[in-house]
Design a protein around this motif. Structure first.
Motif, PDB file in Angstrom:
ATOM      1  N   ARG A 206       0.827  -1.206   0.000  1.00  0.00           N
ATOM      2  CA  ARG A 206       0.000   0.000   0.000  1.00  0.00           C
ATOM      3  C   ARG A 206       0.865   1.262   0.000  1.00  0.00           C
ATOM      4  NH1 ARG A 206      -5.191  -1.908   2.091  1.00  0.00           N
ATOM      5  NH2 ARG A 206      -4.909  -3.950   3.077  1.00  0.00           N
ATOM      6  N   LEU A 207       0.323   2.307  -0.599  1.00  0.00           N
ATOM      7  CA  LEU A 207       0.936   3.630  -0.565  1.00  0.00           C
ATOM      8  C   LEU A 207       0.133   4.489   0.397  1.00  0.00           C
ATOM      9  CD1 LEU A 207       2.311   5.651  -3.535  1.00  0.00           C
ATOM     10  CD2 LEU A 207       0.860   6.779  -1.856  1.00  0.00           C
ATOM     11  N   LEU A 208       0.808   5.026   1.415  1.00  0.00           N
ATOM     12  CA  LEU A 208       0.146   5.780   2.475  1.00  0.00           C
ATOM     13  C   LEU A 208       0.825   7.135   2.647  1.00  0.00           C
ATOM     14  CD1 LEU A 208       0.031   2.877   5.088  1.00  0.00           C
ATOM     15  CD2 LEU A 208      -1.779   3.495   3.480  1.00  0.00           C
ATOM     16  N   TRP A 209       0.145   8.020   3.379  1.00  0.00           N
ATOM     17  CA  TRP A 209       0.742   9.288   3.784  1.00  0.00           C
ATOM     18  C   TRP A 209       0.881   9.299   5.302  1.00  0.00           C
ATOM     19  CZ3 TRP A 209       2.889  12.302   0.316  1.00  0.00           C
ATOM     20  CH2 TRP A 209       2.412  12.295  -0.998  1.00  0.00           C
ATOM     21  N   PRO A 210       2.002   9.848   5.836  1.00  0.00           N
ATOM     22  CA  PRO A 210       2.118   9.960   7.293  1.00  0.00           C
ATOM     23  C   PRO A 210       0.938  10.738   7.862  1.00  0.00           C
ATOM     24  CG  PRO A 210       4.199  10.504   6.218  1.00  0.00           C
ATOM     25  CD  PRO A 210       3.173  10.392   5.134  1.00  0.00           C
ATOM     26  N   ALA A 211       0.445  10.285   9.011  1.00  0.00           N
ATOM     27  CA  ALA A 211      -0.749  10.899   9.600  1.00  0.00           C
ATOM     28  C   ALA A 211      -0.539  12.376   9.898  1.00  0.00           C
ATOM     29  CB  ALA A 211      -1.144  10.159  10.874  1.00  0.00           C
TER      30      ALA A 211
ATOM     31  N   ASN B  22       7.309  16.364   1.212  1.00  0.00           N
ATOM     32  CA  ASN B  22       6.588  15.329   1.950  1.00  0.00           C
ATOM     33  C   ASN B  22       6.753  13.999   1.234  1.00  0.00           C
ATOM     34  OD1 ASN B  22       4.828  14.189   3.856  1.00  0.00           O
ATOM     35  ND2 ASN B  22       3.105  14.423   2.459  1.00  0.00           N
ATOM     36  N   ARG B  23       7.156  12.974   1.967  1.00  0.00           N
ATOM     37  CA  ARG B  23       7.402  11.668   1.360  1.00  0.00           C
ATOM     38  C   ARG B  23       6.280  10.697   1.702  1.00  0.00           C
ATOM     39  NH1 ARG B  23      12.666  10.375  -0.171  1.00  0.00           N
ATOM     40  NH2 ARG B  23      12.485   8.234   0.602  1.00  0.00           N
ATOM     41  N   PRO B  24       5.727  10.044   0.697  1.00  0.00           N
ATOM     42  CA  PRO B  24       4.768   8.986   0.982  1.00  0.00           C
ATOM     43  C   PRO B  24       5.469   7.793   1.615  1.00  0.00           C
ATOM     44  CG  PRO B  24       5.326   9.002  -1.342  1.00  0.00           C
ATOM     45  CD  PRO B  24       6.008  10.193  -0.740  1.00  0.00           C
ATOM     46  N   VAL B  25       4.673   6.869   2.111  1.00  0.00           N
ATOM     47  CA  VAL B  25       5.203   5.658   2.747  1.00  0.00           C
ATOM     48  C   VAL B  25       4.635   4.446   2.024  1.00  0.00           C
ATOM     49  CG1 VAL B  25       5.305   4.282   4.860  1.00  0.00           C
ATOM     50  CG2 VAL B  25       5.366   6.782   4.996  1.00  0.00           C
ATOM     51  N   LEU B  26       5.495   3.515   1.639  1.00  0.00           N
ATOM     52  CA  LEU B  26       5.063   2.227   1.123  1.00  0.00           C
ATOM     53  C   LEU B  26       5.031   1.236   2.282  1.00  0.00           C
ATOM     54  CD1 LEU B  26       7.068   1.918  -2.221  1.00  0.00           C
ATOM     55  CD2 LEU B  26       4.864   3.025  -1.783  1.00  0.00           C
ATOM     56  N   TRP B  27       3.921   0.547   2.405  1.00  0.00           N
ATOM     57  CA  TRP B  27       3.755  -0.416   3.498  1.00  0.00           C
ATOM     58  C   TRP B  27       3.608  -1.811   2.905  1.00  0.00           C
ATOM     59  CZ3 TRP B  27      -1.407  -1.424   6.422  1.00  0.00           C
ATOM     60  CH2 TRP B  27      -1.197  -2.376   7.423  1.00  0.00           C
ATOM     61  N   LEU B  28       4.582  -2.662   3.203  1.00  0.00           N
ATOM     62  CA  LEU B  28       4.519  -4.060   2.797  1.00  0.00           C
ATOM     63  C   LEU B  28       4.008  -4.876   3.970  1.00  0.00           C
ATOM     64  CD1 LEU B  28       5.273  -6.183   0.556  1.00  0.00           C
ATOM     65  CD2 LEU B  28       7.393  -6.522   1.857  1.00  0.00           C
ATOM     66  N   GLU B  29       2.880  -5.544   3.787  1.00  0.00           N
ATOM     67  CA  GLU B  29       2.329  -6.381   4.850  1.00  0.00           C
ATOM     68  C   GLU B  29       3.032  -7.744   4.870  1.00  0.00           C
ATOM     69  OE1 GLU B  29      -1.906  -6.510   5.174  1.00  0.00           O
ATOM     70  OE2 GLU B  29      -2.159  -4.421   4.567  1.00  0.00           O
ATOM     71  N   THR B  30       2.589  -8.623   5.726  1.00  0.00           N
ATOM     72  CA  THR B  30       3.201  -9.932   5.899  1.00  0.00           C
ATOM     73  C   THR B  30       3.187 -10.728   4.602  1.00  0.00           C
ATOM     74  OG1 THR B  30       2.534  -9.991   8.218  1.00  0.00           O
ATOM     75  CG2 THR B  30       3.081 -12.098   7.194  1.00  0.00           C
TER      76      THR B  30
END
Length: 272
Positions: free
Chosen positions: A198-203, A213-221
């Motif tokens: 997923r591509l997310l933004w810091p809260a 501002n840098r987005p965050v990539l979140w790799l799940e399990t």
């Protein structure tokens, strides 16, 4: 091709037959192309498309949460119509990122970042203790029709869900992808491992923060197919998925987030 003549008539008949077998509405099939339907057949989408459209017609289980709470059925129906129409038209992947909702979800990214995020990136293996021919991590194929078979993240490698909280959000969400690991030497027909990506933004920031501002990539399990049976060390697949995610974060200009227990493995993946 889409031309006339006997061959063209046969191909149009195939389009009509596919749409009928998938219970596609007249509105959703209006823009169907031979190219789109042939790709859908290649991607084995007849059953999931039919499940979506017949649920809309007869059951609407997709308009309920896992706990049975009602969702806006008209919005769910509209999403099913849009997804179906663009699969049959042959522009599903482009629609995911360019439709107004998808574009809003990606707001804050530069055009170059959007292009990079949207592509079907691949990371082949470089060196493992047990190397295999064709072993690679990837985000589906061009066209992203593999997303239809990706929501059985912790189960069979070739399954689909029709509950509203499962497959439909993945198909419609421009910030939601899947990292798949294919190993045709030991698991030839479908990916053996998969993880939500997923591509997310810091809260504290979000897309409104502007330049810098840098987005965050979140790799799940990373999960394996239940029937895999340890034919290759499972850590090889996790390693490759982590390396892929790290490469993508650098390419896009994003930070990468993983679960805490993967931190040491991520360090190894980016250092080797």
């Amino acid at each position: 091709g889409e031309g006339g003549g006997e061959g063209g008539s046969s191909l149009r008949a195939l389009v009509d037959l596919f749409a009928s077998e998938a219970s596609v509405s007249s509105e959703a099939r209006a823009g169907a192309t031979v190219r789109g339907v042939l790709a859908a057949l290649e991607g084995e989408l007849l059953l999931p498309l039919r499940a979506f459209n017949e649920d809309k017609l007869h059951g609407r289980s997709m308009a309920r949460t896992f706990n049975g709470e009602a969702l806006p059925a008209d919005l769910v129906d509209g999403a099913v119509e849009a997804v179906t129409a663009h699969v049959l038209k042959g522009d599903f992947s482009g629609w995911r990122y360019a439709n107004p909702t998808g574009a809003e979800q990606l707001r804050g990214l530069s055009p170059a970042q959007v292009t990079s995020w949207a592509k079907a990136a691949r990371t082949p293996h470089l060196s493992f203790s047990s190397p295999g021919l064709g072993l690679e991590a990837h985000e589906c194929e061009a066209g992203e029709l593999g997303l239809w078979w990706a929501t059985k993240i912790g189960g069979p490698s070739h399954g689909f869900d029709v509950e509203g909280q499962c497959l439909l959000p993945l198909l419609c969400n421009a910030r939601h992808k899947v990292v798949l690991v294919s190993d045709p030497e030991v698991w030839p027909h479908h990916p053996v491992a998969r993880a939500h990506f997923r591509l997310l933004w810091p809260a504290e920031a979000g897309p409104e923060a502007g330049a810098g501002n840098r987005p965050v990539l979140w790799l799940e399990t990373v999960n394996l197919d239940f029937g895999f049976g340890g034919r290759r060390p499972s850590g090889d697949y996790e390693f490759l998925a982590l390396r892929h995610a790290a490469n993508r974060a650098v390419e896009i200009g994003a930070d990468l987030s993983v679960e805490p227990h993967l931190a040491k493995k991520l360090e190894r993946a980016v250092s080797e």
